[in-house]
Design a protein around this motif. Structure first.
Motif, PDB file in Angstrom:
ATOM      1  N   ARG A 120       0.973  -1.217   0.089  1.00 13.92           N
ATOM      2  CA  ARG A 120       0.089   0.016  -0.082  1.00 13.92           C
ATOM      3  C   ARG A 120       0.959   1.170  -0.030  1.00 13.92           C
ATOM      4  O   ARG A 120       1.955   1.264   0.511  1.00 13.92           O
ATOM      5  CB  ARG A 120      -0.922   0.009   1.130  1.00 13.92           C
ATOM      6  N   LYS A 121       0.411   2.387  -0.316  1.00 17.65           N
ATOM      7  CA  LYS A 121       1.093   3.614  -0.399  1.00 17.65           C
ATOM      8  C   LYS A 121       0.692   4.157   0.967  1.00 17.65           C
ATOM      9  O   LYS A 121      -0.492   4.284   1.284  1.00 17.65           O
ATOM     10  CB  LYS A 121       0.442   4.318  -1.423  1.00 17.65           C
ATOM     11  N   PHE A 122       1.632   4.541   1.699  1.00 21.87           N
ATOM     12  CA  PHE A 122       1.236   4.855   3.048  1.00 21.87           C
ATOM     13  C   PHE A 122       1.690   6.306   3.505  1.00 21.87           C
ATOM     14  O   PHE A 122       2.778   6.874   2.924  1.00 21.87           O
ATOM     15  CB  PHE A 122       1.963   3.874   4.181  1.00 21.87           C
ATOM     16  N   THR A 123       1.117   6.840   4.439  1.00 22.36           N
ATOM     17  CA  THR A 123       1.533   8.509   4.674  1.00 22.36           C
ATOM     18  C   THR A 123       2.478   8.048   5.755  1.00 22.36           C
ATOM     19  O   THR A 123       1.865   7.333   6.837  1.00 22.36           O
ATOM     20  CB  THR A 123       0.336   9.204   5.153  1.00 22.36           C
ATOM     21  N   ALA A 124       3.449   8.654   5.999  1.00 19.59           N
ATOM     22  CA  ALA A 124       4.495   8.224   7.292  1.00 19.59           C
ATOM     23  C   ALA A 124       3.490   9.083   8.526  1.00 19.59           C
ATOM     24  O   ALA A 124       2.995   9.848   8.435  1.00 19.59           O
ATOM     25  CB  ALA A 124       5.913   9.202   6.930  1.00 19.59           C
ATOM     26  N   ALA A 125       4.050   8.252   9.515  1.00 21.76           N
ATOM     27  CA  ALA A 125       3.501   8.838  10.686  1.00 21.76           C
ATOM     28  C   ALA A 125       3.789  10.283  11.212  1.00 21.76           C
ATOM     29  O   ALA A 125       4.847  10.622  10.928  1.00 21.76           O
ATOM     30  CB  ALA A 125       3.961   8.047  11.975  1.00 21.76           C
ATOM     31  N   GLU A 126       2.877  11.103  11.431  1.00 23.98           N
ATOM     32  CA  GLU A 126       3.110  12.409  11.689  1.00 23.98           C
ATOM     33  C   GLU A 126       3.903  12.587  12.866  1.00 23.98           C
ATOM     34  O   GLU A 126       3.749  12.127  14.047  1.00 23.98           O
ATOM     35  CB  GLU A 126       1.703  13.239  11.652  1.00 23.98           C
ATOM     36  N   ALA A 127       4.785  13.478  12.792  1.00 24.98           N
ATOM     37  CA  ALA A 127       5.809  13.614  13.822  1.00 24.98           C
ATOM     38  C   ALA A 127       5.663  14.895  14.618  1.00 24.98           C
ATOM     39  O   ALA A 127       6.675  15.602  14.834  1.00 24.98           O
ATOM     40  CB  ALA A 127       7.466  13.559  13.199  1.00 24.98           C
ATOM     41  N   ALA A 128       4.402  15.091  14.966  1.00 23.61           N
ATOM     42  CA  ALA A 128       3.987  16.334  15.283  1.00 23.61           C
ATOM     43  C   ALA A 128       4.604  16.600  17.023  1.00 23.61           C
ATOM     44  O   ALA A 128       4.192  15.501  17.811  1.00 23.61           O
ATOM     45  CB  ALA A 128       2.576  16.631  15.365  1.00 23.61           C
ATOM     46  N   GLY A 129       4.959  17.652  17.524  1.00 23.64           N
ATOM     47  CA  GLY A 129       5.465  18.129  18.762  1.00 23.64           C
ATOM     48  C   GLY A 129       6.137  17.022  19.418  1.00 23.64           C
ATOM     49  O   GLY A 129       6.723  16.174  18.880  1.00 23.64           O
ATOM     50  N   GLU A 130       6.577  17.328  20.652  1.00 20.67           N
ATOM     51  CA  GLU A 130       7.448  16.568  21.585  1.00 20.67           C
ATOM     52  C   GLU A 130       6.457  15.986  22.863  1.00 20.67           C
ATOM     53  O   GLU A 130       5.494  16.456  23.166  1.00 20.67           O
ATOM     54  CB  GLU A 130       8.365  17.816  22.307  1.00 20.67           C
ATOM     55  N   PHE A 131       6.982  14.733  23.174  1.00 23.95           N
ATOM     56  CA  PHE A 131       6.063  14.056  24.188  1.00 23.95           C
ATOM     57  C   PHE A 131       6.904  13.983  25.337  1.00 23.95           C
ATOM     58  O   PHE A 131       7.995  13.757  25.346  1.00 23.95           O
ATOM     59  CB  PHE A 131       5.606  12.868  23.648  1.00 23.95           C
TER      60      PHE A 131
END
Ligand code: ATP
Ligand code: MG
Length: 572
Positions: free
Chosen positions: A238-249
């Motif tokens: 499948r064509k996938f969208t990379a996991a969003e790397a938003a913000g710091e946890f």
């Protein structure tokens, strides 16, 4: 042929063990009878259809330049030991010993046997290319024989094997067989779709399976309705969208999740969607533990894992192995600091850079939240790979449009084998410049008996089978309604011989049965065209001619003298 001179056995009741329509009809219409689990007798009608399918296969193989041979079904163990498959085939192979205690197998396939044959037969490039084939009974001790001829312990396969001088020539042989398969299935009246597939035990090079699409199929197929991409779910990408790397946890913290083991349970317990989780499973990979991580709302694709790791055997690890590797029991394991610091962890590519995920804490009844895959997890960059089962709506790897899921019955498969077998057997030829080179091989299988049933699965209605004319046991049934009336019998017999003269397979139902019984059997067996010859019909104007696929309203009444021509026209 007169019905009363043959041996047709139809049944009113469905067989008890039949789950799918084609299995029920196979038995009820007198095509096959079960002998024991996974073993079937071909009854006279089934024999006729089987021979017709075999003939189509034979004609197309011959037209493609393949040459027919017949090898023994009983194969010596030494051949299988040469490639190591004596051990890897496992319980699927029927094994026995002869009186001199030599180990043997009832052949489930014949790559070893044919390669051994060719090793002795081929010496020069002048003999190549060569493709040989056979139509032969194969034996497999299937874990779960079911669905009649679809998955039986003994079945008829056409298997072909090509030997070529180099990769380019082998490619040509492959596509020649691929196109021959398209013609075979089309001529059998089967809609079969070629799909990309996993090479499994045969090696990991190019392979296509031909699938008869049907709800009863055992395989899942991902299809793109826009560009035509089609692949078995075992290998579909499948064509996938990379996991969003938003913000710091913040650093991961433990959450107590008593009794919640599955993603569904933890997700319900925490009130967070499944996609926020990472599912971690420990597999036993050739005796060693490997952890596989995928998004919480997806499933691990065992076949992809096996291929990625180049493993012989991949199965879920037992409790002891899971505990040893992670420090917790299944349901609470995760990729952050497992007990065994050297545990190899692999993850689906969509988890590269994932942050803020919830994983098992490697401590029973605990999970960790705020896990950052770039910070908290030790996974080698090369160990992010495509490891999940595709689902409906996943994007096509070729054109990016949403894919559909269908079910298919695998009726054939073509493989590029490279030198896997010719290396093991040292199958070499002398080239033009007198160098010794390995032959490049391909192998190609059609499930002949499975194809027969797949046609029934695709072509039937509530009353019975609807045979395509090309493989119908008889193309035409003449229902003789008044077998005691000399005039009617004469017309029916004349029609029979006119049709036979034109090469049409015809059976005359001359039984002393009520018309209703004859019509029911004709529909159940599914002869392509039915002609009714009876006193009443003749008085009304002639012979009733109807295609099995049509309903009564399309029935034609034709004068006896024109009946043969009308029937031939209806056969198409
Ligand atoms: P499956 O995945 O369904 O078990 P396979 O991929 O192991 O099949 P192949 O080795 O590719 O089968 O064999 C060639 C063909 O033989 C298959 O495409 C299928 O049509 C047929 N076949 C395989 N196993 C069986 C069986 N147990 N009963 C009937 N036909 C079979
Ligand atoms: Mg196969």
């Amino acid at each position: 042929m007169k019905w009363t001179k043959t041996f047709i056995q139809t049944l009113r009741e469905d067989p008890q063990d039949a789950e799918i329509d084609s299995h029920k009809l196979l038995v009820r219409a007198g095509i096959c009878r079960k002998t024991a689990s996974g073993l079937f007798t071909f009854m006279p009608l089934g024999m006729r259809t089987l021979r017709k399918i075999e003939q189509i296969v034979r004609e197309e193989m011959d037209a493609a330049g393949a040459i027919e041979i017949l090898m023994p079904a009983l194969q010596p163990a030494e051949l299988w030991q040469k490639t190591g498959r004596w051990d890897t085939m496992g319980a699927n192979m029927f094994r026995l010993r002869d009186r001199a205690e030599h180990e043997m197998a009832m052949g489930p396939t014949a790559e070893e046997e044919v390669t051994d044959l060719m090793t002795n037969a081929i010496s020069s490039y002048r003999q190549l290319p060569v493709t040989v084939y056979q139509i032969q009974t194969k034996f497999r001790d299937e874990t779960r024989p079911r669905f009649g001829l679809m998955r039986s312990k003994e079945f008829i396969m056409k298997d072909a094997y090509s030997f070529d001088v180099d990769a380019e020539a082998a490619d040509k042989s492959y596509w020649t067989m691929y196109h021959a398969y398209e013609r075979i299935f089309a001529r059998c009246g089967l809609k079969a779709t070629p799909v990309q597939a996993d090479g499994g035990d045969m090696g990991d090079s190019m392979t296509h399976e031909f699938h008869a699409l049907a709800d009863a199929g055992e395989d899942g197929i991902a299809c793109c309705p826009v560009c035509g991409y089609a692949a078995n779910l075992e290998r579909a990408e499948r064509k996938f969208t990379a996991a969003e790397a938003a913000g710091e946890f913040p650093l991961p913290t433990e959450i107590h999740t008593p009794g919640a083991k599955t993603i569904d349970q933890v997700s319900a317990f925490m009130g967070v969607p499944g996609s926020a989780f990472v599912k971690s499973l420990v597999y036993d990979v050739d005796g060693k533990p490997v952890m596989v991580c995928v998004p919480g709302d997806r499933d691990v694709n065992d076949v992809k894992v096996k291929r990625f790791l180049g493993a012989k055997k991949v199965e879920l690890a037992n409790n002891a192995m899971v505990l040893d590797a992670t420090g917790a029991n299944a349901g609470s394991v995760g990729p952050v600091k497992p007990a065994d610091a050297s545990l190899r962890i692999i993850a689906d590519q969509s988890l590269r850079g994932a942050k803020g995920r919830i994983v098992g804490a490697n401590k029973d009844d605990y999970h960790l939240k705020d896990v950052d895959f770039t910070r908290d997890v030790k996974i080698a960059d090369a160990d992010f790979a495509d490891l999940i089962v595709c689902g409906a709506g996943d994007l096509c790897p070729k054109c990016g449009k949403p894919m559909e899921l269908k079910r298919g019955i695998e009726v054939g498969q073509v493989f590029k084998l490279g030198t896997k077998y010719t290396q093991a057997f040292h199958t070499v030829y002398k080239s033009e410049t007198a160098d010794e080179k390995l032959c490049i091989m391909g192998c190609y299988g059609v499930g002949v008996t499975r194809t027969l049933q797949a046609v029934i699965e695709q072509s039937h209605d509530k009353d019975g089978i609807i045979w395509p004319a090309s493989i119908a046991p008889y193309q035409v049934v003449i229902d003789l309604l008044d077998p005691d009336d000399a005039e009617v019998v004469k017309i029916a017999e004349e029609l029979e011989s006119q049709l036979e003269l034109q090469g049409v397979d015809v059976i005359v139902d001359d039984r002393a049965e009520r018309p209703g019984v004859k019509f029911k059997d004709a529909d159940l067996i599914g002869f392509t065209v039915r002609a009714v010859v009876g006193k009443r019909g003749l008085e009304k104007g002639g012979v009733e001619v109807k295609r099995r696929a049509e309903d009564k309203s399309q029935m034609k009444i034709v004068p006896p003298a024109e009946a043969a021509a009308a029937i031939v026209a209806a056969l198409g």
